[in-house]
Design a protein around this motif. Structure first.
Motif, mmCIF file in Angstrom:
data_model
loop_
_atom_site.group_PDB
_atom_site.id
_atom_site.type_symbol
_atom_site.label_atom_id
_atom_site.label_comp_id
_atom_site.label_asym_id
_atom_site.label_seq_id
_atom_site.Cartn_x
_atom_site.Cartn_y
_atom_site.Cartn_z
ATOM 1 N N GLU A 157 0.849 -1.191 0.000
ATOM 2 C CA GLU A 157 0.000 0.000 0.000
ATOM 3 C C GLU A 157 0.883 1.238 0.000
ATOM 4 O O GLU A 157 1.897 1.314 0.707
ATOM 5 N N LYS A 158 0.486 2.220 -0.817
ATOM 6 C CA LYS A 158 1.229 3.483 -0.888
ATOM 7 C C LYS A 158 0.255 4.589 -1.286
ATOM 8 O O LYS A 158 -0.405 4.487 -2.324
ATOM 9 N N HIS A 159 0.160 5.608 -0.421
ATOM 10 C CA HIS A 159 -0.724 6.744 -0.686
ATOM 11 C C HIS A 159 -2.147 6.276 -0.998
ATOM 12 O O HIS A 159 -2.814 6.804 -1.901
ATOM 13 N N GLY A 160 -2.625 5.279 -0.267
ATOM 14 C CA GLY A 160 -3.982 4.794 -0.465
ATOM 15 C C GLY A 160 -4.152 3.818 -1.605
ATOM 16 O O GLY A 160 -5.247 3.267 -1.797
ATOM 17 N N HIS A 161 -3.101 3.581 -2.355
ATOM 18 C CA HIS A 161 -3.175 2.633 -3.475
ATOM 19 C C HIS A 161 -2.707 1.260 -2.991
ATOM 20 O O HIS A 161 -1.563 1.105 -2.563
ATOM 21 N N GLU A 162 -3.596 0.290 -3.048
ATOM 22 C CA GLU A 162 -3.295 -1.043 -2.548
ATOM 23 C C GLU A 162 -3.065 -2.018 -3.693
ATOM 24 O O GLU A 162 -3.736 -1.955 -4.723
ATOM 25 N N TRP A 214 6.426 1.042 0.159
ATOM 26 C CA TRP A 214 5.204 0.288 -0.137
ATOM 27 C C TRP A 214 4.806 -0.614 1.048
ATOM 28 O O TRP A 214 3.871 -1.411 0.932
#
Length: 301
Positions: free
Chosen positions: A209-214, A265
């Protein structure tokens, strides 16, 4: 039928059906397999019905045996609960506390909580069962379980301890010298990854997950293991990239045998929880263990 089986006979039958093994049931009951076998032959003879189907390699309940054990299970639970409630009049906990956990969580408990608990409550015994399966703690006869917060059933009461955790992607310096470090999780698909097989047989998907992106990645790999510490050891030997908890990776990272990749991440997530059903009486021993666990957490032991 005038014959009434003893509680010991019925407990023995239940243990055999649960474990599907005379040997494992005998270990649980502190009896020899031959003694257990004799008990079951006598039970069947006195009841006049076959309860177990035996072969040279396995044992399983007959329809009659399965039906009997199914009816007995809640009765045993109520019986144990009744004894526990009476036991509380003793003024101090006694008996056995059974907790289902993972190896990693057991190591955390053994650092401080377990020694304090056993010293403070000398009449208590602690049975820690390390198992990577997600079990039904009620159905399987446990007082409590320990898992990551995200894996705790919603109908359970959870007691957090140990702080947040992370799953990290790690590789050896030698491996990274020969292979360019991945910059995104998708680039793992071109790497040699050390995969983890769950007790169910399924392969564990690596989650990022990074900046809400999974992202969840089914990584490739020629090596698959079912033990997280072996994964870290294999990565340290340069056999590929592994995805393990920070607790597992820490000694390898501190020694320099492993380094992290894709750090941005791998955010922190809620860590370990002890959990137990809130709809039934909480045993005195479990309440005492929770008290010790929260003390250890509060003082940073």
């Amino acid at each position: 039928m005038n014959y009434k089986p003893t509680l010991a006979d019925l407990r023995a039958l239940s243990a055999i059906v649960t474990h599907r093994s005379f040997r494992k049931a005998a270990d649980e009951l502190a009896l020899s397999p031959s003694t257990l076998s004799h008990m079951m032959r006598s039970l069947e003879a006195n009841m006049g019905v076959r309860l177990l189907n035996r072969t040279t390699r396995s044992v399983a309940a007959t329809e009659a045996g399965e039906r009997l054990v199914t009816r007995l299970t809640p009765l045993f639970r109520d019986f144990d609960l009744a004894l526990e409630e009476v036991n509380e009049f003793r003024g101090h906990p006694s008996g056995t506390l059974r907790i289902n956990t993972s190896e990693i969580a057991a190591r955390v408990l053994l650092d401080a909580a377990v020694p304090i608990f056993l010293t403070r409550y000398p009449d208590m015994s602690l049975d820690l069962v390390t198992d990577n399966r997600l079990v039904d703690v009620v159905a399987d006869g446990f007082d409590a379980g320990i898992r990551l917060r995200e894996a705790v059933p919603l109908d359970m009461i959870a007691v957090e301890f140990g702080g947040d955790t992370r799953f990290v992607t790690v590789a050896s310096p030698a491996y990274l010298a020969a292979h360019p470090a991945p910059q995104t999780p998708d680039e793992l698909k071109t790497q040699a990854c050390i995969r983890f097989r769950l007790p169910s047989g399924k392969l564990f998907r690596w989650e990022f997950e990074k900046h809400g992106h999974e992202l969840a990645v089914d990584v490739p790999g020629v090596l698959t293991l079912d033990h997280v510490e072996l994964m870290a050891q294999a990565a340290a030997k340069g056999l590929g990239i592994a995805y393990v908890s920070d607790r597992t990776a820490r000694p390898f990272l501190e020694s320099g045998a492993l380094v992290t990749v894709l750090d941005d991440w791998c955010p922190a997530i809620p860590g370990l929880c002890l959990y137990y059903p809130g709809h039934r009486h909480v045993p005195q021993g479990l309440r005492a263990f929770i008290t010790v666990l929260t003390e250890v957490e509060r003082h940073g032991r």
